[in-house]
Design a protein around this motif. Structure first.
Motif, PDB file in Angstrom:
ATOM      1  N   UNK A   1       0.805  -1.116  -0.005  1.00 25.28           N
ATOM      2  CA  UNK A   1      -0.158   0.013   0.005  1.00 25.28           C
ATOM      3  C   UNK A   1       0.811   1.196  -0.070  1.00 25.28           C
ATOM      4  N   UNK A   2       1.805   1.191   0.781  1.00 26.18           N
ATOM      5  CA  UNK A   2       2.797   2.643   1.054  1.00 26.18           C
ATOM      6  C   UNK A   2       4.013   2.377  -0.122  1.00 26.18           C
ATOM      7  N   UNK A   3       4.145   1.381  -1.022  1.00 25.65           N
ATOM      8  CA  UNK A   3       5.144   1.178  -1.885  1.00 25.65           C
ATOM      9  C   UNK A   3       4.836   1.156  -3.254  1.00 25.65           C
TER      10      UNK A   3
ATOM     11  N   UNK B   1       2.565  -4.764  -9.728  1.00 24.01           N
ATOM     12  CA  UNK B   1       1.780  -3.526  -9.914  1.00 24.01           C
ATOM     13  C   UNK B   1       0.472  -3.602  -9.903  1.00 24.01           C
ATOM     14  N   UNK B   2      -0.134  -4.730 -10.621  1.00 22.94           N
ATOM     15  CA  UNK B   2      -1.665  -4.887 -10.531  1.00 22.94           C
ATOM     16  C   UNK B   2      -2.102  -5.033  -9.198  1.00 22.94           C
ATOM     17  N   UNK B   3      -1.291  -5.703  -8.274  1.00 19.98           N
ATOM     18  CA  UNK B   3      -1.879  -5.718  -6.732  1.00 19.98           C
ATOM     19  C   UNK B   3      -1.983  -4.454  -6.025  1.00 19.98           C
TER      20      UNK B   3
ATOM     21  N   UNK C   1      -5.026  -2.586  -7.636  1.00 20.17           N
ATOM     22  CA  UNK C   1      -6.387  -3.011  -6.951  1.00 20.17           C
ATOM     23  C   UNK C   1      -6.544  -2.575  -5.594  1.00 20.17           C
ATOM     24  N   UNK C   2      -5.394  -2.602  -5.025  1.00 20.91           N
ATOM     25  CA  UNK C   2      -5.479  -2.124  -3.532  1.00 20.91           C
ATOM     26  C   UNK C   2      -5.899  -0.570  -3.502  1.00 20.91           C
ATOM     27  N   UNK C   3      -5.577   0.055  -4.387  1.00 24.37           N
ATOM     28  CA  UNK C   3      -5.810   1.449  -4.456  1.00 24.37           C
ATOM     29  C   UNK C   3      -7.193   1.792  -5.226  1.00 24.37           C
TER      30      UNK C   3
ATOM     31  N   UNK D   1      -4.864  -1.431 -13.332  1.00 25.32           N
ATOM     32  CA  UNK D   1      -4.522  -3.044 -12.958  1.00 25.32           C
ATOM     33  C   UNK D   1      -4.535  -3.955 -14.396  1.00 25.32           C
ATOM     34  N   UNK D   2      -5.628  -3.414 -14.913  1.00 28.76           N
ATOM     35  CA  UNK D   2      -5.941  -4.149 -16.419  1.00 28.76           C
ATOM     36  C   UNK D   2      -4.691  -3.878 -17.329  1.00 28.76           C
TER      37      UNK D   2
END
Length: 148
Positions: free
Chosen positions: A45-47, A76-78, A81-83, A89-90
Motif C-alpha cells: 500500500x505504501x510502496x 503493480x496489478x496488486x 487493485x489495493x488503490x 490494473x488491467x
C-alpha cells in the motif's frame, strides 16, 4: 516389545485426520495466510511499484532476458487493485486480472469451504486443463512481448 506385539513408532501417522482436525488446520492456515497477506498488502500500500527504488521482488526471467513473463506486472496489478484503480490494473496484466484472480479466488474459496466443513480438498487439474493453462500463458507471453 510388548506382550501384544511391537509398540507403534512415535512418528507413525495415526490415519486420516478427522473433520474437527481438518477444520482446525484450515482455520490455522487461513489465519496465517490472512496475516501474511495483510502484512504484505500493508507494505505494498505504501510502496508504489510504478516508481523505481523500492524493495520489491523482480521477475528473474525479465532480469535475465528482458522478456515479460505471463505474471510480470502482478505486483503493480496488486498495488493498483489495493488503490481501487481497476483500469491501471488491467493495463499492468490483463490476463492475470481477468483469468488469474478469479481462478485463484475460486480455488481458495473451494479449499476454505471444504476445510471448514471438515472435508479435504485438493485442486487437481486434468491434463487438458493443465495444457490449456500453459497454452494461454504461452500465448499471453508472446502477445505481450510482440505487441509491447
Amino acid at each position: 516389545m510388548t506382550a501384544t506385539g511391537p509398540a507403534p513408532h512415535p512418528t507413525a501417522p495415526a490415519g486420516p485426520p478427522t473433520g474437527a482436525a481438518l477444520r482446525a488446520a484450515t482455520l490455522r492456515r487461513a489465519t496465517l495466510g490472512l496475516g501474511i497477506g495483510t502484512v504484505g498488502a500493508a507494505y505494498l500500500w505504501h510502496t508504489n511499484p510504478h516508481e523505481p527504488g523500492h524493495l520489491l521482488p523482480g521477475c528473474p526471467l525479465r532480469w535475465a532476458t528482458g522478456l515479460l513473463c505471463p505474471l510480470c506486472g502482478g505486483t503493480r496489478l496488486a498495488y493498483d487493485l489495493l488503490h481501487g484503480d481497476v483500469v491501471a490494473a488491467f493495463h499492468d496484466n490483463a490476463a492475470l486480472l481477468v483469468l488469474g484472480v478469479p481462478a485463484a479466488a475460486y480455488a481458495l474459496g473451494r479449499w476454505l469451504t471444504a476445510g471448514l466443513r471438515g472435508r479435504y480438498y485438493r485442486l487437481r487439474l486434468s491434463s487438458r486443463a493443465g495444457a490449456a493453462v500453459l497454452g494461454v500463458a504461452a500465448v499471453w507471453m508472446l502477445v505481450r512481448n510482440l505487441v509491447g
